[in-house]
Design a protein around this motif. Sequence first.
Motif, PDB file in Angstrom:
ATOM      1  N   VAL A 113       0.835  -1.205   0.000  1.00  0.00           N
ATOM      2  CA  VAL A 113       0.000   0.000   0.000  1.00  0.00           C
ATOM      3  C   VAL A 113       0.870   1.256   0.000  1.00  0.00           C
ATOM      4  O   VAL A 113       0.580   2.234  -0.686  1.00  0.00           O
ATOM      5  CB  VAL A 113      -0.996  -0.017   1.185  1.00  0.00           C
ATOM      6  N   ASP A 116       2.384   1.497  -3.488  1.00  0.00           N
ATOM      7  CA  ASP A 116       1.312   1.927  -4.396  1.00  0.00           C
ATOM      8  C   ASP A 116       1.015   3.413  -4.256  1.00  0.00           C
ATOM      9  O   ASP A 116       0.848   4.126  -5.250  1.00  0.00           O
ATOM     10  CB  ASP A 116       0.015   1.157  -4.107  1.00  0.00           C
ATOM     11  N   HIS A 117       0.912   3.867  -3.021  1.00  0.00           N
ATOM     12  CA  HIS A 117       0.553   5.261  -2.771  1.00  0.00           C
ATOM     13  C   HIS A 117       1.518   6.219  -3.458  1.00  0.00           C
ATOM     14  O   HIS A 117       1.107   7.216  -4.065  1.00  0.00           O
ATOM     15  CB  HIS A 117       0.504   5.548  -1.266  1.00  0.00           C
ATOM     16  N   HIS A 126      -1.485   4.269  -6.704  1.00  0.00           N
ATOM     17  CA  HIS A 126      -2.830   3.963  -6.205  1.00  0.00           C
ATOM     18  C   HIS A 126      -2.883   4.534  -4.799  1.00  0.00           C
ATOM     19  O   HIS A 126      -2.268   3.980  -3.885  1.00  0.00           O
ATOM     20  CB  HIS A 126      -3.091   2.456  -6.171  1.00  0.00           C
ATOM     21  N   PRO A 127      -3.588   5.639  -4.608  1.00  0.00           N
ATOM     22  CA  PRO A 127      -3.560   6.316  -3.305  1.00  0.00           C
ATOM     23  C   PRO A 127      -4.077   5.450  -2.155  1.00  0.00           C
ATOM     24  O   PRO A 127      -4.922   4.585  -2.344  1.00  0.00           O
ATOM     25  CB  PRO A 127      -4.498   7.526  -3.498  1.00  0.00           C
ATOM     26  N   VAL A 128      -3.541   5.732  -0.964  1.00  0.00           N
ATOM     27  CA  VAL A 128      -4.039   5.091   0.250  1.00  0.00           C
ATOM     28  C   VAL A 128      -5.481   5.530   0.442  1.00  0.00           C
ATOM     29  O   VAL A 128      -5.827   6.683   0.204  1.00  0.00           O
ATOM     30  CB  VAL A 128      -3.191   5.513   1.478  1.00  0.00           C
ATOM     31  N   SER A 129      -6.315   4.594   0.850  1.00  0.00           N
ATOM     32  CA  SER A 129      -7.716   4.913   1.120  1.00  0.00           C
ATOM     33  C   SER A 129      -8.137   4.194   2.396  1.00  0.00           C
ATOM     34  O   SER A 129      -7.449   3.271   2.857  1.00  0.00           O
ATOM     35  CB  SER A 129      -8.602   4.458  -0.047  1.00  0.00           C
ATOM     36  N   LEU A 130      -9.256   4.614   2.934  1.00  0.00           N
ATOM     37  CA  LEU A 130      -9.770   3.930   4.126  1.00  0.00           C
ATOM     38  C   LEU A 130     -10.080   2.471   3.823  1.00  0.00           C
ATOM     39  O   LEU A 130      -9.895   1.601   4.675  1.00  0.00           O
ATOM     40  CB  LEU A 130     -11.014   4.641   4.648  1.00  0.00           C
ATOM     41  N   THR A 131     -10.540   2.199   2.612  1.00  0.00           N
ATOM     42  CA  THR A 131     -10.840   0.820   2.228  1.00  0.00           C
ATOM     43  C   THR A 131      -9.580  -0.032   2.239  1.00  0.00           C
ATOM     44  O   THR A 131      -9.584  -1.165   2.745  1.00  0.00           O
ATOM     45  CB  THR A 131     -11.465   0.794   0.821  1.00  0.00           C
ATOM     46  N   ARG A 132      -8.485   0.487   1.711  1.00  0.00           N
ATOM     47  CA  ARG A 132      -7.227  -0.258   1.696  1.00  0.00           C
ATOM     48  C   ARG A 132      -6.713  -0.461   3.119  1.00  0.00           C
ATOM     49  O   ARG A 132      -6.225  -1.535   3.462  1.00  0.00           O
ATOM     50  CB  ARG A 132      -6.190   0.468   0.843  1.00  0.00           C
TER      51      ARG A 132
END
Length: 149
Positions: A113, A116-117, A126-132
Amino acid sequence: MSQPVFLIMTILVLAGAATAFQGPTNARLALAAGSTINAAFVSFAVGTIVLGLVVLFLQARPDAQALRTLPWWGWLGGLYGCLLVTALAWGVPKLGVATTLVLAISGQMVMGVILDHFGALGTQPHPVSLTRIAGIALVIGGMLLVRRG
């Protein structure tokens, strides 16, 4: 889900399932070889021989020009593999297969993560998200449940 994506995901799940054998196999090898380092060495030697045979069979040739332009960190993949193989062989006898694998996967997910971010090492961001973050928390929670059982 498109067929190629499903095929890729299926191959990755099967490869991940095969890795479940790696820790206990190398842990047993470590007993015979005298240490986890020796076991990792033998494991990589066998892997190198197998890959050499595959390269010969497929008549695959590396692009020498592309190898010359590879950044320094592009040569480190084997190092990360050595760390993982050695850690699995060391951890399985102490923690069991499931706990060892979930801990390794948890570390992979957290670092994945982060990489990715930032789009690190040439990957697509791929930005960090609450879902990740929730996904990582569920894996870590799963590890705690597996460890407790």
